[in-house]
Design an enzyme around this catalytic site. Structure first.
Site: not given
Ligand code: AQP
Length: 336
Positions: A115, A198, A201
């Protein structure tokens, strides 16, 4: 000192629209756990601000994630649902734990490296100490089990290390070491535009993800335009090797339809992507439409959503406050 025997803590950041990855990788699994565990599901707004957030959007996302939990089948009477910033113990415990976590441990965290990228010196301290706050989230409730995706496994191991360091320093078995619950069946959902990245969001392209706010047309449009390759689908799982986009779409279909990859390929093997994508759209709409409709219904009444969060805060704080008081006592802080 009493320890709970089966308490789950998990959370999602209110950083934008929830997507299919959050659903298949996290929320759907939580729904299945609520009967067997005492569950605390948090909306981790303090984690969200480790990268810049617009205040109004953060408030809105916090309500949306809350509504998404409930619309997906998490029962707010059974489970504790609250937003992290309302329970001040998270920040207080994070400070104490940060004083027991060597920088060398944090320097190993790959998420920070990803990040922060090349601009490491400009990254905020909050982003760097994110895993310490995550350890505090879990340990504040003495959670025994933490459902995590592969991507969060390293942070959970750090939480266990910090708990162990704290216990050793004060010579007491205070914090249970939380166990990762990694779902064998949990799907790691990849971007619709790039099968090696991946679904996230924060991906700048909205076409990369299916979100909880997409209607049936939007879902079908995104799947229709999802990246693929020119070959027809293989008849066996081995044929997906080296084809990340096909592998991802077949995995999503299987997760949504409750089928194994081989079962999906038994139906679609040898067919082109056009047929398969129609089938995938149908199954995605079938699963997501009732959830998004219920979510929208709830969001039309923000006072109801806020009342759930308030009740959740009271229940969470009732667990957190006495634990934090014990921690402060162990540390040697004089009480008021
Ligand atoms: N692509 C994914 N496939 C499977 N599981 C996923 N998770 C996120 N993306 C995927 C699971 O969702 C939970 C919460 O995620 P988070 O919002 O706390 O943070 P993250 O993993 O960083 O998700 P994002 O969407 O990628 O958010 P941003 O873009 O804001 O960093 C976790 O249990 C994660 O494993």
């Amino acid at each position: 000192m009493t320890h709970p025997t089966n308490r789950i803590f998990s959370g999602i950041q209110p950083t934008g629209n929830l997507h299919l990855g959050n659903y298949l990788g996290a929320i759907r699994n939580w729904v299945g756990m609520q009967k067997d565990y005492e569950c605390i599901f948090c909306i981790v707004d303090m984690h969200a601000i480790t990268v810049p957030q617009d205040p109004a959007a953060l408030r809105q996302s916090t309500r949306e994630v809350t509504a998404a939990y409930i619309a997906s089948g998490i029962d707010p009477d059974e489970c504790v649902i609250f937003n992290q910033s309302t329970v001040s113990g998270h920040a207080e415990l994070a400070w104490i734990l940060g004083c027991h976590a060597p920088m060398g441990w944090l320097n190993r965290m790959t998420q920070f490296k990803e990040k922060a990228g090349k601009k490491r010196d400009q990254a905020m301290i909050g982003l760097y100490s994110y895993p310490v706050l995550m350890a505090a989230d879990i340990l504040l409730y003495k959670a025994t089990d933490v459902p995590v995706g592969e991507d969060q496994k390293q942070h959970l191991e750090l939480a266990r290390d910090i708990a162990g360091a704290f216990n050793r320093f004060y010579d007491v078995e205070y914090f249970p070491l939380p166990e990762p619950r990694i779902f064998g069946t949990a799907t790691r959902v990849m971007s619709l535009r790039d099968g090696t990245a991946k679904m996230s969001k924060s991906d700048p392209s909205d076409m990369s993800r299916i979100t909880f706010t997409d209607d049936a047309d939007a879902i079908a449009g995104k799947i229709r335009r999802a990246k693929t390759d020119p070959e027809p689908l293989p008849s066996e799982a081995a044929g997906l090797e080296g084809r990340p986009e096909a592998d991802n779409l077949v995995g999503i279909y299987g997760a949504l339809a409750g089928q194994t990859v081989d079962e999906v390929l038994a139906e679609f093997g040898g067919k082109g992507f056009a047929d398969f994508k129609r089938g995938l759209s149908d199954v995605a709409v079938q699963v997501l439409s009732p959830i998004t409709a219920e979510m929208q219904r709830m969001l039309a009444d923000p006072a109801y959503v806020d009342s759930i969060l308030h009740k959740g805060y009271e229940r969470a704080n009732a667990i957190a406050a006495p634990n934090l008081a014990e921690v402060k006592e162990l540390v040697g802080f004089l009480a008021r």
